[in-house]
Design a protein around this motif. Structure first.
Motif, PDB file in Angstrom:
ATOM      1  N   ASP A  83      22.158  -0.347 -53.116  1.00 11.87           N
ATOM      2  CA  ASP A  83      21.541  -0.036 -54.398  1.00 11.87           C
ATOM      3  C   ASP A  83      20.188  -0.778 -54.432  1.00 11.87           C
ATOM      4  O   ASP A  83      19.904  -1.589 -53.524  1.00 11.87           O
ATOM      5  CB  ASP A  83      22.475  -0.538 -55.513  1.00 11.87           C
ATOM      6  N   ASP A  85      18.156  -1.697 -57.870  1.00 11.08           N
ATOM      7  CA  ASP A  85      17.899  -2.552 -59.042  1.00 11.08           C
ATOM      8  C   ASP A  85      18.961  -3.630 -59.232  1.00 11.08           C
ATOM      9  O   ASP A  85      20.160  -3.343 -59.297  1.00 11.08           O
ATOM     10  CB  ASP A  85      17.785  -1.680 -60.297  1.00 11.08           C
ATOM     11  N   GLU A  86      18.518  -4.841 -59.296  1.00  9.17           N
ATOM     12  CA  GLU A  86      19.360  -6.042 -59.438  1.00  9.17           C
ATOM     13  C   GLU A  86      20.271  -6.240 -58.221  1.00  9.17           C
ATOM     14  O   GLU A  86      21.169  -7.076 -58.250  1.00  9.17           O
ATOM     15  CB  GLU A  86      20.174  -6.006 -60.744  1.00  9.17           C
ATOM     16  N   THR A  87      20.017  -5.436 -57.175  1.00  9.38           N
ATOM     17  CA  THR A  87      20.664  -5.693 -55.888  1.00  9.38           C
ATOM     18  C   THR A  87      19.644  -6.357 -54.982  1.00  9.38           C
ATOM     19  O   THR A  87      19.955  -7.290 -54.255  1.00  9.38           O
ATOM     20  CB  THR A  87      21.214  -4.395 -55.281  1.00  9.38           C
ATOM     21  N   ASP A 198      25.090  -4.216 -57.418  1.00 12.33           N
ATOM     22  CA  ASP A 198      25.358  -5.137 -58.519  1.00 12.33           C
ATOM     23  C   ASP A 198      26.324  -4.506 -59.510  1.00 12.33           C
ATOM     24  O   ASP A 198      26.762  -5.157 -60.458  1.00 12.33           O
ATOM     25  CB  ASP A 198      24.067  -5.496 -59.263  1.00 12.33           C
ATOM     26  N   ASP A 202      28.505   1.236 -57.421  1.00 10.01           N
ATOM     27  CA  ASP A 202      27.716   1.248 -56.175  1.00 10.01           C
ATOM     28  C   ASP A 202      28.637   1.244 -54.956  1.00 10.01           C
ATOM     29  O   ASP A 202      28.171   1.445 -53.830  1.00 10.01           O
ATOM     30  CB  ASP A 202      26.806   0.009 -56.086  1.00 10.01           C
ATOM     31  N   TYR A 239      22.888  -6.276 -67.522  1.00 12.55           N
ATOM     32  CA  TYR A 239      23.379  -4.933 -67.886  1.00 12.55           C
ATOM     33  C   TYR A 239      24.284  -4.413 -66.777  1.00 12.55           C
ATOM     34  O   TYR A 239      24.391  -5.026 -65.720  1.00 12.55           O
ATOM     35  CB  TYR A 239      22.194  -3.965 -68.080  1.00 12.55           C
TER      36      TYR A 239
HETATM   37 MG   LIG Z   1      21.698  -1.876 -59.632  1.00 14.58          MG
END
Ligand SMILES: [Mg+2]
Length: 269
Positions: A83, A85-87, A198, A202, A239
């Motif tokens: 993934d 975003d935020e990964t 995250d 995923d 989130y």
């Molecule tokens: Mg993500």
């Protein structure tokens, strides 16, 4: 009577003033958990060295598992599915930007942010993906960013020289949010050795669709042996599917309704 009026009037005035001051400036009444709470969770992600350590921990384990996988024979080219975003990209500045304006997530504002292609990377991520690529492992970026965000996303990845940052390896969301069909698409031609994310969706279709907090916890229990093995999880306090579940996966709740849902889900003594 005259004395009473002389004394009572200033007292009433004082009460009136302190009352209005309390209702307009009280940190308790003005605070909104879902919006202002993102400032707190972003502060952790931006300033806590513990968050950096958690990211490093995830990417160090990923490297260990990758090295183990490379010792096994494979009939197909090896691949990692990750993934974005935020990964490995940090979007906390977007969360802060929204919260400081008293706003929750908004699709249009998110698109404005991703078009800037300025999200920084999480600690340990870039060196891990470069290492994987150096070992001839292909990286597929499966994200729920939309096709309209393709240019900004590629630009952001290329800005940091992420390997294989091209249209073949960036698989955006076309119709459904589920990543299962996109994972299958890669699995048809590659041996997938690791998944990084995250958000539980995923990793497995077990977490697709609206799922309750209890169902998500049961799914984690069911797949318990995969975490830290084929599944590498990055922390995201800002989130995710966990937050949606708190709101009963209802995306039309007001911030006040979300606050109530949060309080109703918390345990105290
Ligand atoms: Mg993500």
């Amino acid at each position: 009577m005259r004395y009473f009026v002389i004394l009572a009037f200033p007292l009433l005035l004082l009460f009136a003033c302190s009352g209005s001051k309390h209702s307009s400036n009280s940190p308790v009444s003005a605070y909104n958990i879902v919006i202002d709470g993102k400032l707190w969770s972003s502060l952790f992600e931006q300033k806590a060295a513990e968050y950096r350590a958690l990211c490093l921990q995830a990417y160090n384990i990923a490297r260990l598992r990758l090295d183990e996988a490379l010792l096994q024979p494979s009939s197909k080219p090896r691949a990692i599915i990750t993934d974005i975003d935020e990964t490995f990209l940090d979007n906390s500045p977007f969360s802060v930007h929204q919260a400081l304006q008293g706003k929750d997530y908004e699709v249009a504002a998110w698109a404005e942010w991703t078009a800037k292609a300025m999200a920084d990377t999480l600690t340990g991520a870039l060196s891990f993906y470069n290492y994987a690529a150096s070992r001839n492992v292909e990286i597929f970026y499966i994200t729920n960013r939309r096709e309209s965000e393709k240019d900004g996303t590629l630009q952001n990845l290329r800005r940091f020289h992420f390997p294989l940052a091209d249209e073949q390896h960036l698989i955006l969301r076309k119709d459904v949010s589920s990543k299962e069909s996109r994972r299958q698409q890669v699995a048809a031609t590659h041996e997938i050795v690791l998944f990084l994310g995250d958000n539980l969706a995923d990793f497995s279709s077990l977490f697709d669709g609206p799922k309750t907090t209890a169902e998500r916890a049961a799914g984690v229990q069911q797949l318990s042996l995969e975490f830290g093995k084929r599944f590498i999880v990055l922390p995201n306090t800002n989130y995710g599917g966990w937050e949606d579940a708190i709101y009963g996966n209802n995306f039309s709740l007001t911030p006040q309704q979300k606050d109530s849902a949060i309080k109703n889900n918390l345990k105290a003594y």
